[in-house]
Design an enzyme around this catalytic site. Structure first.
Site, PDB file in Angstrom:
ATOM      1  N   CYS A  85       0.845  -1.194   0.000  1.00 35.46           N
ATOM      2  CA  CYS A  85       0.000   0.000   0.000  1.00 35.46           C
ATOM      3  C   CYS A  85       0.884   1.249   0.000  1.00 35.46           C
ATOM      4  CB  CYS A  85      -0.909  -0.017   1.223  1.00 35.46           C
ATOM      5  SG  CYS A  85      -1.825   1.516   1.469  1.00 35.46           S
ATOM      6  N   GLU A  86       0.601   2.150  -0.904  1.00 33.88           N
ATOM      7  CA  GLU A  86       1.441   3.343  -1.017  1.00 33.88           C
ATOM      8  C   GLU A  86       1.192   4.349   0.113  1.00 33.88           C
ATOM      9  OE1 GLU A  86      -1.037   6.202  -4.080  1.00 33.88           O
ATOM     10  OE2 GLU A  86       0.308   4.694  -4.922  1.00 33.88           O
ATOM     11  N   HIS A  87       0.131   4.147   0.897  1.00 38.77           N
ATOM     12  CA  HIS A  87      -0.170   5.091   1.970  1.00 38.77           C
ATOM     13  C   HIS A  87       0.630   4.819   3.242  1.00 38.77           C
ATOM     14  CE1 HIS A  87      -4.309   5.640  -0.135  1.00 38.77           C
ATOM     15  NE2 HIS A  87      -3.380   6.412  -0.665  1.00 38.77           N
ATOM     16  N   HIS A  88       0.785   3.542   3.602  1.00 42.82           N
ATOM     17  CA  HIS A  88       1.491   3.202   4.837  1.00 42.82           C
ATOM     18  C   HIS A  88       2.651   2.230   4.612  1.00 42.82           C
ATOM     19  CE1 HIS A  88      -2.631   4.356   6.174  1.00 42.82           C
ATOM     20  NE2 HIS A  88      -1.945   5.023   7.083  1.00 42.82           N
ATOM     21  N   GLN A 126      -5.352  -0.696  -4.293  1.00 44.90           N
ATOM     22  CA  GLN A 126      -6.044  -1.782  -4.989  1.00 44.90           C
ATOM     23  C   GLN A 126      -6.943  -1.274  -6.110  1.00 44.90           C
ATOM     24  OE1 GLN A 126      -7.772  -4.795  -2.464  1.00 44.90           O
ATOM     25  NE2 GLN A 126      -9.400  -5.226  -3.926  1.00 44.90           N
ATOM     26  N   HIS A 154      -5.725  -6.227   3.486  1.00 41.36           N
ATOM     27  CA  HIS A 154      -4.742  -5.158   3.631  1.00 41.36           C
ATOM     28  C   HIS A 154      -4.311  -5.035   5.082  1.00 41.36           C
ATOM     29  CE1 HIS A 154      -5.410  -3.256  -0.412  1.00 41.36           C
ATOM     30  NE2 HIS A 154      -6.471  -4.038  -0.317  1.00 41.36           N
ATOM     31  N   CYS A 156      -2.884  -2.588   6.387  1.00 38.06           N
ATOM     32  CA  CYS A 156      -3.170  -1.251   6.914  1.00 38.06           C
ATOM     33  C   CYS A 156      -4.570  -1.206   7.512  1.00 38.06           C
ATOM     34  CB  CYS A 156      -3.006  -0.179   5.827  1.00 38.06           C
ATOM     35  SG  CYS A 156      -4.020  -0.425   4.376  1.00 38.06           S
TER      36      CYS A 156
END
Length: 201
Positions: A85-88, A126, A154, A156
């Site tokens: 995941c590019e956020h976390h 995703q 996920h 996250c």
């Protein structure tokens, strides 16, 4: 260019220091290099061409008589994938299901999992991943229609924030003739159909 393993190792050492750890203690001494190797594997798709696995196609119309052309969907389901995941920068993992309506030519079935792997092996969300897979298959194969269903867990979601360990995320991307609701529903039902006994896995 690829992943700069040396820089990743240096940054990992800095991260260990930042959280109050001693990167020189025995258990952590080789951790920066291990993390660098892992990062190189997880992000191997950065800069790679996801259409490359689809370059070699073959005709299904030409062959042993009688010659024919495809009339229905080609479905490859239960393609296992993992991404970050590019956020976390936490991992996700799940299954991809791809259906497409071919023209006169089709691609080898093992090529579709390679497309998924290239696109998943980079910082992702995703929702984008499914759309990118659909775009690559639709444009590269000149497919009349494409449906991509992703079902993933996920970390996250399961490990932080709301901590929902049983939660999974399902996304659907559709192109061409398979974007029409009835056709899309038929293909999604086919993807979800039970396997014959002894073929679960």
């Amino acid at each position: 260019m690829g992943v700069d393993r040396r820089r990743v190792a240096e940054l990992t050492r800095e991260l260990l220091l930042a959280v109050g750890e001693d990167p020189d203690r025995p258990g952590l001494r080789r951790t920066p290099e291990r993390v660098a190797d892992m990062v190189a594997e997880l992000f191997a798709g950065v800069g790679e061409d996801p259409a490359a696995p689809l370059a070699q196609t073959f005709s299904v119309a030409q062959g042993p008589a009688p010659e024919t052309v495809p009339t229905g969907a080609v479905v490859v389901r239960d393609i296992r994938f993992r991404s970050i995941c590019e956020h976390h920068l936490l991992p996700s993992a799940g299954r991809a299901h791809i259906a497409y309506l071919p023209g006169e030519r089709v691609v080898g079935l093992s090529a579709l999992p390679r497309v998924v792997d290239v696109l998943a092996s980079r910082p992702q969300v995703q929702e984008r991943l499914g759309e990118q897979i659909a775009d690559v298959v639709a444009s590269t194969l000149d497919a009349r229609g494409v449906v991509v269903v992703l079902d993933a867990v996920h970390q996250c979601v399961t490990m932080r924030g709301g901590r929902q360990p049983d939660s999974s995320t399902v996304t659907v991307a559709a192109r061409g003739e398979l974007a029409e609701p009835a056709a899309r529903a038929e293909v999604i039902a086919l993807i979800g159909a039970a396997r014959p006994a002894g073929e679960q896995g």
